[in-house]
Design an enzyme around this catalytic site. Structure first.
Site, short mmCIF file in Angstrom:
data_model
loop_
_atom_site.label_atom_id
_atom_site.label_comp_id
_atom_site.label_asym_id
_atom_site.label_seq_id
_atom_site.Cartn_x
_atom_site.Cartn_y
_atom_site.Cartn_z
N ASN A 10 0.86 -1.18 0.00
CA ASN A 10 0.00 0.00 0.00
C ASN A 10 0.90 1.23 0.00
O ASN A 10 1.45 1.60 1.03
CB ASN A 10 -0.90 -0.02 1.25
CG ASN A 10 -1.73 1.24 1.37
OD1 ASN A 10 -1.83 2.02 0.43
ND2 ASN A 10 -2.34 1.43 2.54
N LYS A 12 0.05 4.27 -0.44
CA LYS A 12 -0.61 5.49 0.05
C LYS A 12 -0.33 6.64 -0.94
O LYS A 12 -0.26 6.39 -2.14
CB LYS A 12 -0.16 5.79 1.47
CG LYS A 12 -0.30 4.54 2.36
CD LYS A 12 -0.07 4.80 3.82
CE LYS A 12 -0.25 3.48 4.58
NZ LYS A 12 -0.16 3.66 6.03
N HIS A 96 -9.50 1.46 4.38
CA HIS A 96 -8.25 1.68 5.12
C HIS A 96 -8.52 2.68 6.25
O HIS A 96 -9.29 3.61 6.09
CB HIS A 96 -7.16 2.20 4.19
CG HIS A 96 -5.82 2.21 4.85
ND1 HIS A 96 -5.43 3.23 5.68
CD2 HIS A 96 -4.82 1.30 4.84
CE1 HIS A 96 -4.21 2.94 6.15
NE2 HIS A 96 -3.83 1.78 5.66
N GLU A 98 -6.91 5.10 7.33
CA GLU A 98 -6.68 6.52 7.00
C GLU A 98 -7.88 7.10 6.27
O GLU A 98 -8.22 8.27 6.44
CB GLU A 98 -5.39 6.65 6.17
CG GLU A 98 -4.17 6.44 7.05
CD GLU A 98 -2.97 5.86 6.34
OE1 GLU A 98 -2.93 5.85 5.10
OE2 GLU A 98 -2.05 5.39 7.05
N GLU A 168 -5.63 -4.44 10.52
CA GLU A 168 -4.61 -3.40 10.71
C GLU A 168 -4.91 -2.62 11.98
O GLU A 168 -5.68 -1.65 11.95
CB GLU A 168 -4.59 -2.45 9.51
CG GLU A 168 -4.26 -3.13 8.20
CD GLU A 168 -3.57 -2.18 7.24
OE1 GLU A 168 -2.49 -2.53 6.77
OE2 GLU A 168 -4.11 -1.09 6.99
N GLY A 174 2.32 2.74 10.67
CA GLY A 174 3.27 3.83 10.50
C GLY A 174 3.97 4.25 11.79
O GLY A 174 4.61 5.29 11.84
N SER A 213 3.29 -1.67 10.35
CA SER A 213 4.73 -1.72 10.59
C SER A 213 5.36 -3.08 10.28
O SER A 213 6.26 -3.53 10.98
CB SER A 213 5.06 -1.29 12.03
OG SER A 213 4.62 0.05 12.26
N GLY A 234 2.79 -0.94 4.30
CA GLY A 234 2.84 0.46 3.92
C GLY A 234 4.26 0.93 3.70
O GLY A 234 4.86 0.67 2.65
N GLY A 235 4.83 1.58 4.70
CA GLY A 235 6.16 2.20 4.58
C GLY A 235 7.22 1.33 3.94
O GLY A 235 7.93 1.77 3.03
P1 PGA Z 1 2.73 0.67 7.61
O1 PGA Z 1 1.28 0.84 6.95
O2 PGA Z 1 3.29 -0.63 7.09
O3 PGA Z 1 3.51 1.86 7.15
O4 PGA Z 1 2.54 0.63 9.09
C1 PGA Z 1 0.43 -0.26 6.78
C2 PGA Z 1 -0.88 0.21 6.16
O5 PGA Z 1 -1.36 1.28 6.54
O6 PGA Z 1 -1.45 -0.47 5.30
#
Ligand code: PGA
Length: 251
Positions: A10, A12, A96, A98, A168, A174, A213, A234-235
């Site tokens: 992802n 983002k 998601h 967010e 999640e 994050g 994470s 994500g990251g």
């Molecule tokens: P992250 O994000 O791996 O940066 O924690 C995961 C996500 O929001 O799908």
């Protein structure tokens, strides 16, 4: 039942079209020989077409990060499922945290979005998860139950296994604070139980991912939990080398 491991990136709101192209060219040779993991990359809308074209014929599938549930209309800034399938996008992240937090995505909207995606031939990755104060107040089970029941209410039992779910926990997204393998297993087993309550077959078949994470050095342990079928990253997915390492950890 054995479920194929599933790893999704992802991105983002990251990467231009040029950066996306560079990434896919770097990723494909790193994952080309891995045939026992489903690999998904979810770039921003603008990079979808280029990514679909570059990934065609490879094992990497390209998904969107959001869509509107309607077919057309006066919804400024939104995109329909049909617009995504027209350019051969194969799936979409829905719900998601967010989007729930910053863009007011509701369970009511998700109850329409998930069947709209399935109806158009897109595989939905439905995200659910509790925030920190809900976990501290022992409300994790109640939150997950409410989200799963509401968001999948309009999906017939026979199609439940076509949905991918991502657990999640918001406190892990994050933050570098990954859920422990036990916490991930416990929540994901709970979600699987909810699906089993509707259809034993779907419960056994549905893929449920952990997200929050995930990094190359913690992916293998998380994914080795019996009910954890993969990861939504994500990251760490922004770097093709790190993302490929996570895919290898799932193979
Ligand atoms: P992250 O994000 O791996 O940066 O924690 C995961 C996500 O929001 O799908």
């Amino acid at each position: 039942m054995s479920r194929t491991p599933y790893i999704a990136a992802n991105w983002k709101m990251n990467k231009t079209v040029a950066e996306a192209e560079e990434y896919i060219q770097a990723l494909l040779p790193k994952v080309g020989a891995i045939d026992d993991v489903e690999i998904v990359v979810c770039p921003p809308f603008l990079a979808l077409q280029a990514m679909v074209d570059s990934a065609r014929g490879s094992s990497v599938q390209i998904y969107a990060q959001n869509m509107h549930e309607g077919d057309e209309g006066a919804f400024t800034g939104e995109v329909t499922a049909g617009m995504l399938t027209e350019i051969d996008v194969q799936g979409v992240i829905l719900g998601h945290s967010e989007r729930r937090q910053y863009f007011n995505e509701t369970d009511e909207a998700l109850a329409r979005k998930v069947p709209a995606a399935l109806g158009a031939g897109l595989e939905p990755i439905l995200c659910v998860g509790e925030n920190e104060s809900q976990r501290d107040a022992d409300e994790t089970e109640a939150v997950l139950t409410r989200q799963i029941q509401a968001d999948l209410a309009e999906v017939p039992d026979a199609r439940l296994s076509e949905v991918v779910i991502a657990y999640e926990p918001i406190w892990a997204i994050g933050t570098g604070r990954t859920a422990t393998p036990d916490q991930a297993q416990e929540a994901i087993a709970l979600i699987r139980g909810l699906i089993e309550g509707r259809s034993a077959e779907a419960g056994a078949a549905i893929r449920i991912l952990y997200g929050g994470s995930v990094k190359p050095d913690n992916a293998a342990e998380l994914i080795s939990q019996p009910d954890v079928d993969g990861a939504l990253v994500g990251g760490a997915s922004l770097d093709p080398g790190d993302f490929a390492a996570i895919v290898r950890a799932a193979a």
